[in-house]
Design a protein around this motif. Structure first.
Motif, PDB file in Angstrom:
ATOM      1  N   ARG A 210      34.582  36.410  54.294  1.00 30.28           N
ATOM      2  CA  ARG A 210      34.005  35.085  54.556  1.00 30.28           C
ATOM      3  C   ARG A 210      34.489  33.989  53.601  1.00 30.28           C
ATOM      4  O   ARG A 210      33.888  32.925  53.533  1.00 30.28           O
ATOM      5  N   LYS A 214      37.354  26.984  49.891  1.00 29.03           N
ATOM      6  CA  LYS A 214      36.900  25.746  49.229  1.00 29.03           C
ATOM      7  C   LYS A 214      37.162  25.788  47.720  1.00 29.03           C
ATOM      8  O   LYS A 214      37.570  24.789  47.123  1.00 29.03           O
ATOM      9  N   ALA A 277      42.066  41.259  50.494  1.00 27.39           N
ATOM     10  CA  ALA A 277      41.555  42.536  51.015  1.00 27.39           C
ATOM     11  C   ALA A 277      42.091  43.684  50.176  1.00 27.39           C
ATOM     12  O   ALA A 277      43.290  43.744  49.891  1.00 27.39           O
ATOM     13  N   GLY A 321      41.303  35.162  36.721  1.00 29.56           N
ATOM     14  CA  GLY A 321      40.895  35.878  37.925  1.00 29.56           C
ATOM     15  C   GLY A 321      39.460  35.550  38.267  1.00 29.56           C
ATOM     16  O   GLY A 321      38.746  34.906  37.492  1.00 29.56           O
ATOM     17  N   PHE A 322      39.041  35.982  39.439  1.00 31.33           N
ATOM     18  CA  PHE A 322      37.649  35.863  39.849  1.00 31.33           C
ATOM     19  C   PHE A 322      37.073  37.270  39.948  1.00 31.33           C
ATOM     20  O   PHE A 322      37.817  38.247  40.028  1.00 31.33           O
ATOM     21  N   ALA A 324      34.084  38.986  42.326  1.00 31.60           N
ATOM     22  CA  ALA A 324      33.009  38.872  43.313  1.00 31.60           C
ATOM     23  C   ALA A 324      32.118  40.094  43.130  1.00 31.60           C
ATOM     24  O   ALA A 324      32.513  41.204  43.460  1.00 31.60           O
ATOM     25  N   GLU A 325      30.939  39.862  42.572  1.00 28.15           N
ATOM     26  CA  GLU A 325      30.069  40.987  42.209  1.00 28.15           C
ATOM     27  C   GLU A 325      28.719  40.856  42.894  1.00 28.15           C
ATOM     28  O   GLU A 325      28.322  39.771  43.314  1.00 28.15           O
ATOM     29  N   PHE A 357      30.698  32.895  48.703  1.00 29.02           N
ATOM     30  CA  PHE A 357      31.499  32.844  49.933  1.00 29.02           C
ATOM     31  C   PHE A 357      31.036  31.749  50.889  1.00 29.02           C
ATOM     32  O   PHE A 357      29.870  31.723  51.298  1.00 29.02           O
TER      33      PHE A 357
HETATM   34  O1  PMT Z   1      36.648  30.698  49.239  1.00 33.37           O
HETATM   35  P1  PMT Z   1      35.205  30.303  48.986  1.00 33.37           P
HETATM   36  O2  PMT Z   1      34.377  30.285  50.257  1.00 33.37           O
HETATM   37  O3  PMT Z   1      35.077  29.045  48.190  1.00 33.37           O
HETATM   38  O4  PMT Z   1      34.519  31.470  48.137  1.00 33.37           O
HETATM   39  C1  PMT Z   1      34.884  31.668  46.817  1.00 33.37           C
HETATM   40  C2  PMT Z   1      34.975  33.164  46.475  1.00 33.37           C
HETATM   41  C3  PMT Z   1      33.620  33.813  46.634  1.00 33.37           C
HETATM   42  C4  PMT Z   1      35.988  33.841  47.405  1.00 33.37           C
HETATM   43  C5  PMT Z   1      35.472  33.216  44.988  1.00 33.37           C
HETATM   44  O5  PMT Z   1      34.469  32.649  44.176  1.00 33.37           O
HETATM   45  C6  PMT Z   1      35.744  34.650  44.552  1.00 33.37           C
HETATM   46  O6  PMT Z   1      34.880  35.371  44.087  1.00 33.37           O
HETATM   47  N1  PMT Z   1      37.035  35.081  44.703  1.00 33.37           N
HETATM   48  C7  PMT Z   1      37.493  36.449  44.380  1.00 33.37           C
HETATM   49  C8  PMT Z   1      37.113  37.374  45.476  1.00 33.37           C
HETATM   50  C9  PMT Z   1      37.572  38.789  45.181  1.00 33.37           C
HETATM   51  O7  PMT Z   1      38.460  39.254  45.853  1.00 33.37           O
HETATM   52  O8  PMT Z   1      37.006  39.352  44.140  1.00 33.37           O
HETATM   53  P2  PMT Z   1      37.297  40.839  43.576  1.00 33.37           P
HETATM   54  O9  PMT Z   1      36.258  41.069  42.548  1.00 33.37           O
HETATM   55  O10 PMT Z   1      37.404  41.777  44.735  1.00 33.37           O
HETATM   56  O11 PMT Z   1      38.737  40.727  42.927  1.00 33.37           O
HETATM   57  C10 PMT Z   1      38.931  40.426  41.553  1.00 33.37           C
HETATM   58  C11 PMT Z   1      40.157  39.581  41.365  1.00 33.37           C
HETATM   59  O12 PMT Z   1      41.326  40.314  41.789  1.00 33.37           O
HETATM   60  C12 PMT Z   1      40.171  38.288  42.163  1.00 33.37           C
HETATM   61  O13 PMT Z   1      40.709  37.254  41.367  1.00 33.37           O
HETATM   62  C13 PMT Z   1      41.083  38.587  43.345  1.00 33.37           C
HETATM   63  O14 PMT Z   1      41.758  37.407  43.771  1.00 33.37           O
HETATM   64  C14 PMT Z   1      42.042  39.608  42.743  1.00 33.37           C
HETATM   65  N2  PMT Z   1      42.559  40.609  43.706  1.00 33.37           N
HETATM   66  C15 PMT Z   1      41.698  41.405  44.382  1.00 33.37           C
HETATM   67  C16 PMT Z   1      42.198  42.373  45.243  1.00 33.37           C
HETATM   68  C17 PMT Z   1      43.591  42.486  45.415  1.00 33.37           C
HETATM   69  N3  PMT Z   1      44.108  43.376  46.236  1.00 33.37           N
HETATM   70  N4  PMT Z   1      44.420  41.681  44.735  1.00 33.37           N
HETATM   71  C18 PMT Z   1      43.925  40.753  43.875  1.00 33.37           C
HETATM   72  O15 PMT Z   1      44.690  40.012  43.240  1.00 33.37           O
END
Ligand code: PMT
Length: 402
Positions: A210, A214, A277, A321-322, A324-325, A357
């Motif tokens: 989702r 933004k 993903a 990095g972000f 999402a927890e 999201f």
């Molecule tokens: O797009 P919006 O609607 O504004 O929402 C923002 C958000 C919720 C998407 C954003 O705030 C956010 O949390 N983004 C990271 C989402 C994510 O994939 O989180 P994660 O905890 O699964 O991954 C950790 C980090 O690894 C992230 O920086 C991600 O970009 C990166 N990653 C993850 C998986 C992958 N295969 N490769 C990556 O690089």
């Protein structure tokens, strides 16, 4: 002393136009030069003389009038503005701004200007809530305009509802926020990822998430406004590319990985806000899977972790990095910071309604190697500023000799 910054105050035809006088006064109090351009309708509500007296500058209304102070008309005014505030903005004005219609001096100035735009709507509730107006506001937001939402209360008609102009102090804060930008990323190259990747299941279906993009788009815009050369690697979103940003459109995690790796060496910093993903269908069907041929289960394969790979390859780059927890937010984020060799993690709780999201707001913890910074809930545009402030600090620290 540095020259005062100039705000172009655009006043459109609403009963709330008189509140723009107070807005001009407050801006001047904050040390800003205010130049006013009114629509013809606005001048029916408040006289140009009022604004001229308050601001000490002539007021523009007529596109074809001989300018008294400005050397050329709309173009020089557009170039002079460090920020433009349209307050109050009627439904009609918002529609014209969204569509790029330039039938009055004010709208020509906005079209000709690259200055940050703040829009403060004021109108009757039904007009404000009308999908046409909301769509136009979304369009303006997606191009980076800051919308200071109308408030709920008693309207000029006597009805009670949403549509009142936000308090002048709130509009001043938004304008000052747009003015305060330093060009502190000039000379830097920043790569930002945004949106949610789509992993094909068959010819028309995919596994996705989702993410609206933004957050990433706001970060890319903020970096560009602060002088960086920005590449935005974006999974599909409904957003328009921010101005002065190179957009690289991708769909899958694999395509995103390729686009990011290709550009990594020349980047000074990477901000991975995309929701990539972790898994893709192992054997996507080339055609559309028929209803009666639906598989009982779908085999998945792991995708490359782009950020972890960047962490291994990183030389001089700052990596943000972000995370999402849904629980133990800061602790899990710290795990990611260490495991992926990052400089900062923006940790958000994606289980809470109204943030994360797809939402316009977020509430995050910035997790660095030494300390956490908990930020209050704020718009993703404001959050982008905080993240970019931290990015600037990290780049500066990197530049300093040990
Ligand atoms: O797009 P919006 O609607 O504004 O929402 C923002 C958000 C919720 C998407 C954003 O705030 C956010 O949390 N983004 C990271 C989402 C994510 O994939 O989180 P994660 O905890 O699964 O991954 C950790 C980090 O690894 C992230 O920086 C991600 O970009 C990166 N990653 C993850 C998986 C992958 N295969 N490769 C990556 O690089």
């Amino acid at each position: 002393m540095a020259d005062a910054q100039t705000v172009l105050l655009g006043v459109t035809g609403s009963i709330a136009a008189y509140k723009a006088v107070e807005l001009a006064r407050l801006l001047i109090k904050r040390g800003v030069t205010v130049k006013t351009v009114m629509t013809e309708a606005a001048a029916e509500f408040v006289t140009p003389l009022t604004f001229r007296s308050i601001t000490g500058h002539p007021v523009g209304i007529d596109m074809f009038e001989e300018p008294t102070e400005w050397k050329a008309a709309h173009v020089s005014l557009a170039a002079e503005a460090d920020a433009i505030a349209i307050a109050p903005a009627t439904a009609d004005a918002i529609a014209k701004l969204a569509e790029g219609i330039a039938d009055e001096l004010l709208f020509s100035v906005v079209l000709a200007s690259k200055a940050p735009l703040v829009v403060a709507p004021a109108m009757h509730t039904e007009m404000y809530e009308n999908p046409a107006t909301q769509h136009n506001l979304d369009l303006l937001r997606s191009r980076g305009a800051v919308v200071v939402e109308a408030q709920s209360g008693q309207l000029a008609s006597g009805d009670v509802g949403t549509g009142r102009l936000a308090p002048p102090e709130k509009i001043v804060d938004a304008v000052m926020g747009e003015l305060g930008r330093a060009r502190d990323l000039a000379g830097h190259r920043v790569l930002v990822s945004a949106g949610g990747t789509q992993e094909p299941l068959d010819a028309v279906r995919y596994l996705g998430n989702r993410s609206s993009g933004k957050t990433g788009y706001a970060i890319a815009r903020e970096c560009a406004l602060r002088g960086a050369a920005v590449v935005l690697v974006s999974a599909p979103t409904a957003l328009r590319s921010p101005r002065d940003v190179e957009l690289v459109a991708v769909r899958t995690a694999e395509e995103m990985a390729e686009a990011v790796f290709e550009r990594f060496d020349e980047a000074d910093a990477v901000v991975m806000s995309a929701a990539v993903a972790d898994f893709s269908p192992a054997e996507p069907s080339i055609g559309k899977i028929k209803k009666d041929a639906a598989p009982k289960s779908i085999a998945l394969r792991r995708n490359v972790d782009i950020l972890a790979e960047l962490g291994k390859r990183k030389a001089k780059q700052v990596l943000i990095g972000f995370a999402a927890e849904t629980d133990d937010i800061a602790a899990n984020a710290r795990g990611k910071l260490e495991a992926k060799n990052l400089d900062l993690v923006v940790a958000n709780d994606v289980s809470r309604p109204g943030v994360g999201f797809g939402a316009d707001d977020n509430e995050v913890v910035l997790v660095g190697p030494d300390a956490d910074e908990t930020l209050r809930r704020m718009s993703k545009v404001q959050l982008a500023r905080h993240i970019v402030d931290r990015l600037v600090g990290l780049l500066e620290a990197r530049g300093r000799p040990a």
